[in-house]
Each structure stands twice: as structure tokens, then as C-alpha cells.
Design a protein around this motif. Structure first.
Motif, PDB file in Angstrom:
ATOM      1  N   PHE A 138      -6.557   0.814   6.781  1.00 48.85           N
ATOM      2  CA  PHE A 138      -5.230   1.276   6.351  1.00 48.85           C
ATOM      3  C   PHE A 138      -4.509   2.021   7.470  1.00 48.85           C
ATOM      4  O   PHE A 138      -3.331   1.763   7.746  1.00 48.85           O
ATOM      5  N   TYR A 172       1.720  -2.670  -4.310  1.00 49.76           N
ATOM      6  CA  TYR A 172       0.353  -2.278  -3.955  1.00 49.76           C
ATOM      7  C   TYR A 172      -0.393  -3.526  -3.487  1.00 49.76           C
ATOM      8  O   TYR A 172       0.005  -4.650  -3.815  1.00 49.76           O
ATOM      9  N   VAL A 214      -8.713  -0.546  -0.709  1.00 48.33           N
ATOM     10  CA  VAL A 214      -7.424  -0.071  -0.205  1.00 48.33           C
ATOM     11  C   VAL A 214      -6.334  -0.369  -1.234  1.00 48.33           C
ATOM     12  O   VAL A 214      -6.106  -1.528  -1.596  1.00 48.33           O
ATOM     13  N   ALA A 215      -5.645   0.679  -1.678  1.00 41.78           N
ATOM     14  CA  ALA A 215      -4.647   0.507  -2.727  1.00 41.78           C
ATOM     15  C   ALA A 215      -3.307   0.006  -2.193  1.00 41.78           C
ATOM     16  O   ALA A 215      -2.670  -0.847  -2.783  1.00 41.78           O
ATOM     17  N   GLY A 216      -2.866   0.542  -1.038  1.00 40.35           N
ATOM     18  CA  GLY A 216      -1.498   0.303  -0.609  1.00 40.35           C
ATOM     19  C   GLY A 216      -0.553   1.078  -1.489  1.00 40.35           C
ATOM     20  O   GLY A 216      -0.991   1.903  -2.293  1.00 40.35           O
ATOM     21  N   PRO A 217       0.770   0.869  -1.448  1.00 47.11           N
ATOM     22  CA  PRO A 217       1.424  -0.083  -0.548  1.00 47.11           C
ATOM     23  C   PRO A 217       1.295   0.308   0.919  1.00 47.11           C
ATOM     24  O   PRO A 217       0.926   1.433   1.226  1.00 47.11           O
ATOM     25  N   HIS A 218       1.545  -0.688   1.791  1.00 45.96           N
ATOM     26  CA  HIS A 218       1.606  -0.402   3.217  1.00 45.96           C
ATOM     27  C   HIS A 218       2.657   0.678   3.430  1.00 45.96           C
ATOM     28  O   HIS A 218       3.687   0.689   2.758  1.00 45.96           O
ATOM     29  N   LEU A 219       2.389   1.613   4.333  1.00 44.87           N
ATOM     30  CA  LEU A 219       3.341   2.714   4.517  1.00 44.87           C
ATOM     31  C   LEU A 219       4.533   2.333   5.382  1.00 44.87           C
ATOM     32  O   LEU A 219       5.536   3.044   5.391  1.00 44.87           O
TER      33      LEU A 219
END
Lengths: 460, 460
Positions: B115, B200, B210-215
Motif C-alpha cells: 500500500f 475500495y 489491503v482495503a484501499g481506496p488508493h490514496l
């Protein structure tokens, strides 16, 4: 020594659109929506150095604000710290175009391995010639934990236990693994590093196992300036042990005074000097040439201020905007059947929703001043002399307007009054800039106990 | 299309003193000992862009070479990849002073969370406007494993299994989490991001959750150009699935041909086009105005070449320099009682120590040419047309001499012969520079299967 207490002056930043002044990215001329471009950062850094700032501090989070209204939608709509980019990676770009400006970066001890982080900070300290500080955080967003393999947040005090061991590891790498004179770069003998002056660290603890040696040679500061932001009991203890600069705040001036006293007491308890810790508060400043100009800016800020942004930032576990404004908070929670919900504990049940909304998440509640330059300077001086802070983190309402206004209207007056130096001291490190006697941690700082390899397990 | 096959041209680098040309940091005028300064990198980048290079590629390791002679002493003395600083952090500094140059960085999938890495690469892709590539490695130094909490190296094939899942996670974040039109930055409506176009990723696998969302919002390339260096069976399979550019090599040209064929076959097996993978070999080039000038440079390189550096870099599990030169390797191992030691398996037992020493770790063994510019160009053309490579990674003997020589003597002749473009294409991304039809992964690349959120577990 100047006769009056000088002001430490930081610009508060984050690698995102909406950091703490929600809605204001929409202000005319605001450049915040260009934060993804390298030019945003080089312009910011040049402007801050021209205005004589000590440092730019970058906040960070590693997850989305997805508690309010049960998802990240509000945060996304508001640009509230998402999208947000890595804070360390804009520092080298800013370093290229400046000579004196310091750079504080935020990094959490909860999710990533200390070995790699120690190397990254040493790299930055080399590239900037000692102009970096580290704001140690332990993270608080549940979504952040879920981005790093965990089901939920690590419990608060346990995060600080991990953080303490994380600090031990990085001190061993930064302070103990390489001696000052390890790199000899002797071309004739063909010796780059004297291997007798470098050692493994062989850390074995509850949370981390790290062999070393540190991959990076001693950088100008070794340990970057250690910064921390907290007011919790575990946080104060941690700050007393480790922090050289503390970001503090609170609902009122009395609470700021209490935090300052508590951290200083904790520092002494840990064998340090009370005055080895400096205190900085987040400051909201609106100024201009005339009172009318200031009033116009304040009105414009009010007009663009986003209530939704503030509520999502506060991770509010219920949605007060879904209720009539003349209801009380207690009535609203009762209507949702959530009076007994632990997440809503501590809410002011008697307060009217209208007042609750007005108060929630107002940025820089403690130190907030709008006025002509002399008014701003008077307020700064009162905080320095009466409340006992050492400096401010200037909240940006407008980029680069807030910074330019402060540089044009406030800095010259602060200089006249002996509160700011006329220029920079050439070659000064971040630590020296913030009151340190030299580039390295002071002798009674806990990081120094590993200097020269003392307390390490040695070669094998 | 040019009538002849063009050359892809990279400069090979590492954020350290002695990368692969051991001992040569001592060459007169070599600036490698200044690698810790930001000016080293800005000068390098400007020079490479002036010479028309496609990209600078930075190798990396996250541990010390401490196998040879049972410790890190030789590596330290030689400056052999220790001290070494983080490779990602010099990219923003180089990006500030260049407009076209690409940047490849090495990062291992074995020790750090996907992440945070995904966010760092997206940040770099934004800051450089799409000029970055990622050299995917799985790490091989035992000391690296011990810096990240493990007792020893992860077994080779298992490292590739982790790497495959790591790729899946970062593809989900880079390709699937945000739609192209998610960021609307609509000041009037107060909408920065349309939340219906962000999701997500909810990855749950054997190694990562890994949850996300991408930052980070979609960067110019989304997934940076995927690069890989390998020749092992697991590595070839991995390259066939993921790599767009492969660093290859081997003991001779036949082995390079075999690797190229094997990776192309693997690519087709994974539903990709054979020509979607480009191949680059490490190249040692010494050139100059005259044959005499070249001979003098070669002689100087020979004089400063460090045998100890080469042996430590090869992680040799015994010390051949402790034996008479006319002994055979077998006699030396027998004398140490290590003929049956698994670590010495595969050594050429019949070879004389003198010959063994001469052969061990000679840099750029496969593609190595010293001569006047026309000789260098002829050798490059032979590799392009006969061996079937697409480009080279230029090994630096001298910084910045190797780069300056190549720019002054070789590039103009390559241009005359249609092997290099006359200048840069404005706004070209790293992927397009290396043959891609557009800035994004091609449709048949496995990373694209998550585009638009397909294959993700969705909102909750």
C-alpha cells in the motif's frame, strides 16, 4: 541572545487539496488543486524561504476518512486528505530550490518497518544537508490499519508501546551503527569506510528484529529533529522522552499551558532539561493592508468554508446535518437510538445542533486572529509571552496567499520587534534552527545512549 | 518508423559509491564519493538529458554484502553498495532540473507493505509527469532479510509467489481503485472528486490484506513502466507475466538470445504480445577521441579495478585470495575441507585460482567494448541486429566521464545512423519512451484486468 523571546515560524502543509481549511481550495486564485505537480512545491518552498520561514511541516495520513456517514464519500467530495501523496518525496524537490528552509515530515510508527524508514530519513538528511525533522505519529484512522493488513486500529496505548520500540530501533541505526569518522574516503589506500567503525545493531524486541548495519553513513544530524503532536497521557509521556518540538493545541489557552507544563515535567522525569522541548501551536492568521481588506478575506473564507469537510475530518460517528438545527444533540442521538452507543459517548447532549455544527472541527480554534499586522503581531506576542509557546504552524487558507500575506505584512514587523531574525544562519541544521546547541541530539536525550555503539549487542 | 532498429539508452546508477565497477571510485576526477549530495544527482540528470539519454536506472539493495570473509568488512572498505541511500528520494530532485529524462527505480516486493509503495510510486509518477519505471526485484542478500525481521532469506520461488501477490495488490490500487474521470475539481459545485468513481480494493490474499481506496489519484501512467531483471525459471515466468522491459545478461550472447526467447514465449503464454517486452543489457563502454586515448583509459581502469570488491559483490563463500594462484579451485576447497559444502557447489574445480579470480565478478562481462566511436557503434549495432536486444544500460566507470564520453562521441554517430532520435518527444511518458502505444498498460497486460474496478470486491 535577543532581549525578547523569538518566534519559531513554520508553514503547515499537507500533500493534498484540503488539509484543515475545508472548502477553501475553491477560493479564487488558490493553487491547492495543483499539489500533484512538482512546481507547486518548488514555488511554495521558494516563497517560504523568501519570507524567512524556519520550516515547512507536512502532515500525513495513510488512510481515508470513512467514518462519517459510513464511507469515504464526503472526504472524497471535499478533497479532504484524499487524494493525498507521500510527504517525503516532495522534500528533495524543495531542497533543490532552497538553501536554508527546513522540512518536517510526518511518518507513522505503526505500519512500516523501521529499517527502511531510517534509511529514507538519513537520505533526506544528507540531501538537505541536515534540514529535516520527523513528526512522529502513531496513526488513528481505522482505514489506515486496514490498508496495512490489520482488521482495525491498534489500541491507543499499545500503539505507543510499538512507537517506543520503533524509536529504539531507529536510534540504534542513526546514533550507534556508524562512528563519526567511519567514512574516510581514502583514495590512496583504497578505503572508503573504515570497517572497524561500523557495527550491526542486532535489535531483538517484542515488535521488531533488525540486524543492521545502518545502510547510510552518518548524516549531518544523524537523528532528524524529533517532533510530536499529542495531548493524551501516553502521548505526553512519549513526548517527554523523545520530542524536541511539540505541536500542541487544545480547546483554550489554559489547556495549552497545562500540556506544556506536563511535557516539560515528563522530560525532566526522563532525565532531560525542561527547556529542551519547544512548543508550537497551529495558528490561523488572516491579515492585510487594512481592516477592510482583512474583513473581506474573512467573509470570503466564511463563504467557502465547508461544514461537511469539517464533520468528515472530525470522523463524526453520526450525522448532525440530518437533524433540525434547533434539536439538541441528545434529542438527535435519541432519535437515532444511539444514546447508549459508545461511539457517541462524550457528546454535549444539551447543545443545540446549530451550535454543535458551528463548533465542530473549526480549524485552529485556539490560536486564531484576523486583523491588521499590528493586531496579528500583538496576538503572537501574547502567546509567546503569556501562554508560553515558542512558535506557530501557520495554517494555510489560501496557497500561496496566506504565506505571501504573512511574509509581506507580519514578518517585517516581527523583525522590528526582535521576534524574528533578519536572515538565515548559513549551514544551520533543523535542530539548531529549533534551539539545539549543535546538529546532534543533546547528550541527555535517550537516542544518544547508543552513540559509539554503546548498548548494542555488537558484531555477532 | 525508422528503417533501422533504434537503441534504447539508459544510464545505470545506484545511490552509492561503488555500484558495479569496484575500485573505480578512486579514478581521478570521479565524483562518486559525492553521491550523498543533491548536487550529484541534479548534475547527473542534466548531463544525461543533454546527452539525450532515455532514462537513468537506479539499482538498489536493502542489506550489506556480508557473506564474503564472513562479514561486511570488505564491502565497507570498498564502498560496495554500502553506504547506500534510498533510490526513490533522488528522483524528485532530478525531476526539478529536467523535462524529458526518465527515471527507473528498484524496489523489492519482499519486505515492505504494497500500500505504501503504491502511493510512493504514484506520487513520483505525478511529480515527474509520467516519467518513472519500477524495476521489480525480490532481493537476495541474507542480511536484507535480517533487517526486516526474518531469520534468513525467503526461499527463491516463494519470493516470487509473494511478488506475484504484491503485483496483484498494486495493480488493484493503480488500475482499479480510481476511474480516469474521478477527479473533477469543480469549484462551483464544491466537488473535488466524484465519489462514485472511487472504490475500495478489499484485497485479501495469502500474504497481504489491503482495503484501499488508493490514496493517490490516477497518475499519468497509473502503473509505472514495469521492469524486471532475471534469468531464473521463476524469474522468466514472472517477467513473461508482468515485465515491459527486461534487464538481461549472461555469460555469452547465446544465453542472452535464449533468455529473450524464453521471456517472449512466457509473455505469449500469458496472453500478451511477444514484442510487448523490450530487452536491455548492461553495457561497458570505454571510448574517446583516439585509440590511444581509449587504451589509456582502459589501462587506468585496470589499475584501479578492485579484486576484493568483485569477490565481495559475488558473495563468494570462500576466499580464493588466501590460496596460491597456481592451485586449482578444487585444491583450495579441499584444503579448507569444503569440497562437500553446498555453498561451494557449482564452482569450477579444475580452474586455476588465478583464472578464477580474473573471471569473478568482472563487470559487464557480456557486452563490453573499448574503442573509438565507430567501434562502439558497430558493437551496439551488432547487439541490436544480431543478438536481438533493444537497448543498453550504460555502466559507469567514471562519473560523469563515462556519460560525457558517450554523449560526446557515441550519441552523434548513433543519430547519424538512425539509431537514436534527434531529440525528445515533448510530454512523452516513460512507457511511451520504451515502446508503449500510450501512457497506460496495454489492454492484454494482466494489470489491466482491474481497470474500471473489474475483479474488485467492491464497496463493502
Amino acid at each position: 541572545m535577543s532581549a525578547v523571546k523569538p518566534l519559531l515560524l513554520n508553514l503547515f502543509e499537507m500533500n493534498c487539496v484540503s488539509h484543515i481549511t475545508h472548502g477553501l481550495w475553491r477560493l479564487p486564485g488558490n493553487r491547492r488543486h495543483t499539489f500533484e505537480d512538482v512546481e507547486y512545491w518548488t514555488t511554495l518552498a521558494r516563497t517560504a524561504e523568501e519570507a524567512g520561514f524556519d520550516a515547512v511541516f507536512l502532515a500525513d495520513v495513510v488512510g481515508a476518512y470513512d467514518v462519517f456517514r459510513g464511507g469515504p464519500e464526503t472526504a472524497l467530495r471535499e478533497g479532504l486528505q484524499i487524494p493525498s501523496n507521500d510527504p517525503l518525496l516532495v522534500v528533495p524537490a524543495m531542497a533543490v530550490v532552497t538553501e536554508h528552509l527546513g522540512f518536517g515530515v510526518t511518518f507513522s510508527t505503526s505500519y512500516e518497518p523501521p529499517f527502511a524508514f531510517a534509511r529514507r530519513m538519513s537520505t533526506l538528511d544528507h540531501l538537505t544537508r541536515g534540514r529535516v525533522g520527523w513528526n512522529v505519529v502513531t496513526s488513528y484512522l481505522p482505514n489506515a490499519a486496514r490498508n496495512f493488513g490489520l482488521a482495525d486500529e491498534i489500541e491507543h496505548d499499545h500503539r505507543y508501546a510499538i512507537a517506543d520500540e520503533f524509536m529504539e530501533v531507529v536510534y540504534k541505526l542513526w546514533e550507534g551503527s556508524w562512528d563519526d569518522d567511519a567514512v574516510v574516503a581514502d583514495r590512496d589506500r583504497g578505503v572508503y569506510t573504515d570497517p572497524t567503525r561500523v557495527r550491526y545493531v542486532h535489535h531483538t524486541g517484542e515488535h521488531f528484529r533488525v540486524a543492521g548495519p545502518h545502510l547510510t553513513s552518518p548524516s549531518p544530524q544523524r537523528t532528524p529533529l524529533v517532533v510530536q503532536a499529542t495531548a493524551s497521557r501516553a502521548g505526553i509521556e512519549f513526548a517527554g522522552r523523545h520530542a524536541e518540538l511539540v505541536f500542541t493545541g487544545g480547546p483554550d489557552e489554559a489547556s495549552v499551558r497545562r500540556t506544556i507544563a506536563a511535557v516539560r515535567e515528563a522530560a525532566v522525569r526522563h532525565g532531560r532539561q525542561a527547556e529542551d522541548v519547544k512548543f508550537v501551536v497551529q495558528a490561523s492568521v488572516v491579515t492585510g493592508r487594512t481592516a477592510a481588506e482583512v474583513a473581506a478575506k474573512v467573509a470570503e473564507h466564511e463563504r467557502f468554508d465547508s461544514l461537511d469537510g469539517r464533520l468528515a475530518h472530525a470522523s463524526l460517528p453520526f450525522d448532525p446535518t440530518a437533524h433540525p438545527r434547533d434539536r439538541t444533540v441528545g434529542e438527535a442521538l435519541a432519535a437515532e437510538g444511539r444514546l447508549d452507543d459508545p461511539a457517541t459517548r462524550g457528546f454535549p447532549l444539551e447543545q443545540r445542533i446549530a451550535d454543535f455544527l458551528d463548533a465542530t472541527g473549526r480549524f485552529a480554534r485556539t490560536f486564531s486572529v484576523a486583523g491588521e499586522p499590528h493586531v496579528v503581531v500583538a496576538e503572537i506576542e501574547r502567546w509567546l509571552d503569556d501562554v508560553g509557546i515558542d512558535g506557530i504552524n501557520l495554517t494555510q487558507h489560501h496557497s500561496y496567499g496566506t504565506l505571501e500575506d504573512f511574509g509581506e505584512f507580519v514578518v517585517p514587523r516581527l523583525r522590528e520587534r526582535g521576534r524574528r531574525p533578519e536572515g538565515y544562519v548559513k549551514g544551520q541544521t533543523m535542530r539548531e534552527r529549533f534551539g539545539g546547541a549543535g546538529p546532534h541530539l543533546p547528550p541527555d536525550h535517550p537516542g544518544r545512549r547508543f552513540a559509539g555503539g554503546r548498548g548494542l549487542r555488537g558484531r555477532t
